[in-house]
Design an enzyme around this catalytic site. Structure first.
Site, PDB file in Angstrom:
ATOM      1  N   GLU A 265       0.889  -1.179   0.000  1.00 18.94           N
ATOM      2  CA  GLU A 265       0.000   0.000   0.000  1.00 18.94           C
ATOM      3  C   GLU A 265       0.916   1.215   0.000  1.00 18.94           C
ATOM      4  O   GLU A 265       1.357   1.676   1.049  1.00 18.94           O
ATOM      5  CB  GLU A 265      -0.891   0.007   1.246  1.00 18.94           C
ATOM      6  CG  GLU A 265      -1.831  -1.173   1.353  1.00 18.94           C
ATOM      7  CD  GLU A 265      -3.087  -1.033   0.492  1.00 18.94           C
ATOM      8  OE1 GLU A 265      -3.274   0.042  -0.129  1.00 18.94           O
ATOM      9  OE2 GLU A 265      -3.868  -1.988   0.438  1.00 18.94           O
ATOM     10  N   CYS A 299      -2.375   9.238   2.171  1.00 14.72           N
ATOM     11  CA  CYS A 299      -2.025   8.644   0.877  1.00 14.72           C
ATOM     12  C   CYS A 299      -3.060   9.031  -0.160  1.00 14.72           C
ATOM     13  O   CYS A 299      -2.768   9.077  -1.348  1.00 14.72           O
ATOM     14  CB  CYS A 299      -1.899   7.130   1.010  1.00 14.72           C
ATOM     15  SG  CYS A 299      -3.321   6.378   1.795  1.00 14.72           S
TER      16      CYS A 299
HETATM   17  P1  NAD Z   1       8.223   4.921   4.817  1.00 15.26           P
HETATM   18  O1  NAD Z   1       8.278   4.143   3.553  1.00 15.26           O
HETATM   19  O2  NAD Z   1       9.334   5.841   5.114  1.00 15.26           O
HETATM   20  O3  NAD Z   1       8.136   3.901   6.071  1.00 15.26           O
HETATM   21  C1  NAD Z   1       7.157   2.902   6.161  1.00 15.26           C
HETATM   22  C2  NAD Z   1       7.637   1.802   7.094  1.00 15.26           C
HETATM   23  O4  NAD Z   1       8.721   1.082   6.501  1.00 15.26           O
HETATM   24  C3  NAD Z   1       8.162   2.295   8.431  1.00 15.26           C
HETATM   25  O5  NAD Z   1       7.672   1.439   9.433  1.00 15.26           O
HETATM   26  C4  NAD Z   1       9.668   2.184   8.258  1.00 15.26           C
HETATM   27  O6  NAD Z   1      10.365   2.070   9.480  1.00 15.26           O
HETATM   28  C5  NAD Z   1       9.775   0.930   7.443  1.00 15.26           C
HETATM   29  N1  NAD Z   1      11.024   0.737   6.667  1.00 15.26           N
HETATM   30  C6  NAD Z   1      11.884   1.680   6.225  1.00 15.26           C
HETATM   31  N2  NAD Z   1      12.870   1.092   5.480  1.00 15.26           N
HETATM   32  C7  NAD Z   1      12.602  -0.229   5.459  1.00 15.26           C
HETATM   33  C8  NAD Z   1      13.232  -1.359   4.833  1.00 15.26           C
HETATM   34  N3  NAD Z   1      14.340  -1.226   4.088  1.00 15.26           N
HETATM   35  N4  NAD Z   1      12.672  -2.576   5.005  1.00 15.26           N
HETATM   36  C9  NAD Z   1      11.543  -2.715   5.730  1.00 15.26           C
HETATM   37  N5  NAD Z   1      10.900  -1.696   6.339  1.00 15.26           N
HETATM   38  C10 NAD Z   1      11.430  -0.462   6.204  1.00 15.26           C
HETATM   39  O7  NAD Z   1       6.803   5.681   4.823  1.00 15.26           O
HETATM   40  P2  NAD Z   1       6.286   6.848   5.779  1.00 15.26           P
HETATM   41  O8  NAD Z   1       7.027   8.109   5.493  1.00 15.26           O
HETATM   42  O9  NAD Z   1       6.182   6.391   7.188  1.00 15.26           O
HETATM   43  O10 NAD Z   1       4.771   7.003   5.247  1.00 15.26           O
HETATM   44  C11 NAD Z   1       4.358   7.836   4.204  1.00 15.26           C
HETATM   45  C12 NAD Z   1       4.124   7.040   2.936  1.00 15.26           C
HETATM   46  O11 NAD Z   1       3.176   5.998   3.160  1.00 15.26           O
HETATM   47  C13 NAD Z   1       3.518   7.885   1.823  1.00 15.26           C
HETATM   48  O12 NAD Z   1       4.152   7.578   0.616  1.00 15.26           O
HETATM   49  C14 NAD Z   1       2.064   7.445   1.803  1.00 15.26           C
HETATM   50  O13 NAD Z   1       1.399   7.642   0.579  1.00 15.26           O
HETATM   51  C15 NAD Z   1       2.189   6.008   2.140  1.00 15.26           C
HETATM   52  N6  NAD Z   1       0.917   5.474   2.633  1.00 15.26           N
HETATM   53  C16 NAD Z   1       0.197   4.670   1.795  1.00 15.26           C
HETATM   54  C17 NAD Z   1      -1.030   4.187   2.207  1.00 15.26           C
HETATM   55  C18 NAD Z   1      -1.849   3.318   1.312  1.00 15.26           C
HETATM   56  O14 NAD Z   1      -2.772   2.688   1.798  1.00 15.26           O
HETATM   57  N7  NAD Z   1      -1.581   3.260   0.013  1.00 15.26           N
HETATM   58  C19 NAD Z   1      -1.520   4.503   3.486  1.00 15.26           C
HETATM   59  C20 NAD Z   1      -0.750   5.312   4.312  1.00 15.26           C
HETATM   60  C21 NAD Z   1       0.478   5.789   3.867  1.00 15.26           C
END
Ligand code: NAD
Length: 515
Positions: A265, A299
């Site tokens: 997502e 998002c």
């Molecule tokens: P992010 O990608 O920075 O982090 C998401 C998660 O991934 C965190 O828990 C982080 O610690 C973890 N993470 C980071 N690097 C990793 C790796 N190499 N392996 C595994 N896990 C890792 O996202 P964010 O800044 O917290 O959130 C914002 C983003 O989320 C935006 O792009 C938004 O659109 C998206 N989002 C999408 C939806 C959806 O349903 N499509 C919903 C909410 C947020």
């Protein structure tokens, strides 16, 4: 710590000077690095949290699997009953938990409470599902045979979540996982550890009161390394990842390389299209909420606005008036509509994006600066911004990238086909919205040549979804579906069982193998 913050934290027995344990697998612990929860509104440190050490992540993974082996034997309606109790416990804490979301993430209070309500709603859904996760009986071509398609529990579900929905996204996954007979291990965002601890405390109390291992709903706080460990673990059958496209690409490839299942997502870059016959008294406030609500950090936030030439001036005039009247400030205050961005880094991203627009001679219709007013300096407050870029080429970075801040890019079109083409021309495909009263436009929009997003709305903004429909997006948003619809079917292991009730053992397709 401010009284405002300590009052909310005290509802969860969180003392500001204490170091919290950020790992739960039946008992609370944590001996890894310390992360700080920082209030986006004031910049104050809300609490320190001990994350999981690498060894603790592995131990928690093992405990979660042990818990799954017990939990899968509970009949599904009994699992539903436990989920019902979790629902009740969450509902009892709805306002307090909503306030904690608002405090730690920075969204306004009504949205914080709404997020907890979403968790409650999906629990209701999961309770119902626990009595109707039906398989089917398929007609066999062989006499005296029946074919059953049976949903069995899948195993351990790793839930990796983003900062912007620190409660609801976990809820979507937990409710379906528990109903399906799985155990979950949750790795929340490192910037919202308190929400994860508060939620897990509520759930663990219900599990423990029912004599169910707490590790059915485990928690590992931590950063990238903890996330990677969950993603790479062969004992995690399904990784449900919510976050950026950048990290989602890595996660997707890592899970695929070990043949695990994955739900992605990822980012959205959502457009609203306004036709000349749109009811502007509905469309203007909807775009305002879509673009400015949650300070542009959903998002599904509206990031692109395509206006038909006939209504462009009037629409922009009315929208600008709403932007000018927005109440900015403490997201916990009753009248606030615009809270802070979640981190100071997000403010830098905002500033760079505005600079880029300026360098391309975009017309900044309103906004474009950080707020410098009294009372806002401590937090990450930025002005909601409307820009009219010179280029309408959707392939340009300004159009094709998700900027997680309240920046709305506007372009003017003459034909609906053109606007649909622009809508579809970006890498992402999460949410989209058409405003019209003409049924012929609706047909085009929702049909084969229409919007290619996962969410295709008509006279409803891009932002904010109910739990009933499957939620998710296409293309670089990752193709994942969560919450309602048929999403639960991904959380089970499907068994195709051919059962022979007869005295013969014929082969399918009439194949003969007799010597
Ligand atoms: P992010 O990608 O920075 O982090 C998401 C998660 O991934 C965190 O828990 C982080 O610690 C973890 N993470 C980071 N690097 C990793 C790796 N190499 N392996 C595994 N896990 C890792 O996202 P964010 O800044 O917290 O959130 C914002 C983003 O989320 C935006 O792009 C938004 O659109 C998206 N989002 C999408 C939806 C959806 O349903 N499509 C919903 C909410 C947020």
């Amino acid at each position: 710590l401010s009284t405002r913050a300590s009052d909310i934290l005290s509802k969860f027995s969180i003392r500001p000077d204490a170091e919290l344990k950020g790992v739960y697998d039946g008992t609370w612990r944590g001996s890894g690095e310390v992360i700080q929860s920082i209030c986006p509104t004031t910049g104050e440190v809300l609490a320190n949290v001990r994350t999981a050490s690498p060894a603790e992540v592995q131990e928690t993974l093992a405990k979660t699997r042990e818990a799954y082996v017990k939990w899968r034997n509970e009949p599904a309606p009994r699992r539903g009953e436990v989920l019902r109790q979790i629902r009740e416990a969450l509902a009892a804490k709805r306002e307090d938990l909503g306030a904690l979301v608002s405090l730690e993430m920075g969204k306004i209070l009504t949205e914080g409470v709404g997020e907890v309500q979403e968790f409650v709603d999906i629990c209701d859904y999961g309770v119902g599902l626990s009595r109707m996760m039906n398989g089917r009986v398929v007609a066999s071509e062989r006499p005296g045979h029946s074919i059953l398609e049976m949903p069995n529990p899948l195993g351990v579900v790793g839930v990796l979540s983003a900062f912007n929905f620190p409660v609801a996204v976990y809820g979507w996954n937990l409710a379906l996982s528990l109903a399906a007979g799985n155990a979950t291990i949750w790795k929340p965002s490192p910037t919202t550890p308190l929400c994860s601890i508060a939620v897990t405390r509520i759930i663990s109390q219900v599990l423990e009161a029912n004599g169910i291992p707490g590790a059915v709903a485990s928690l590992v706080n931590g950063g990238k390394e903890a996330g990677e460990a969950v993603v790479e673990s062969p004992g995690v059958e399904l990784v449900s990842f919510t976050g950026s496209e950048r990290v989602g690409r890595i996660v997707g490839q890592n899970v695929a390389s070990r043949f695990g299942k994955v739900i992605l997502e990822l980012g959205g870059n959502n457009a609203s299209i306004i036709m000349p016959d749109a009811d502007l008294s509905l469309a203007v406030p909807a775009v305002f909420f879509g673009a400015v609500g949650t300070a542009g950090q959903r998002c599904t936030s509206t990031r692109r606005l395509y206006l038909h030439r006939q209504v462009a001036d009037e629409f922009l005039g009315r929208l600008k008036t709403l932007y000018g009247s927005v109440a900015v400030g403490d997201p916990l205050a009753k009248d606030t509509l615009l809270g802070p961005l979640h981190t100071s880094t997000a403010c830098d991203v905002y500033t760079q994006a505005v600079e880029k627009l300026r360098s391309l001679n975009a017309d900044i219709i309103t906004g474009g600066e950080r707020y410098q007013r009294d009372g806002l300096q401590g937090g990450n407050f930025v002005q909601p911004t409307i820009a009219l870029p010179k280029s309408v080429n959707p392939k340009d970075g300004i159009w094709s990238t998700e900027i997680f801040a309240p920046i709305l890019n506007v372009a003017i079109f003459d034909e609906l086909e053109e606007a649909i083409e622009w809508n579809n021309a970006v890498p992402q495909g999460l949410s989209s919205s058409l405003w019209t009263r003409d049924i012929r436009n609706v047909g085009r929009w929702i049909g084969p040549a229409g919007s290619d997003a996962g969410i295709v709305n008509v006279n409803v903004g891009t932002s904010g979804a109910e739990i009933g429909a499957a939620f998710g997006g296409n293309k670089s948003t990752g193709w994942g579906r969560e919450s309602g619809g048929d999403a639960w079917k991904q959380y089970v292991r499907w068994s195709a069982c051919t059962v022979n009730f007869s005295d013969a053992a014929p082969l399918a397709q009439g194949v003969s193998f007799a010597s």
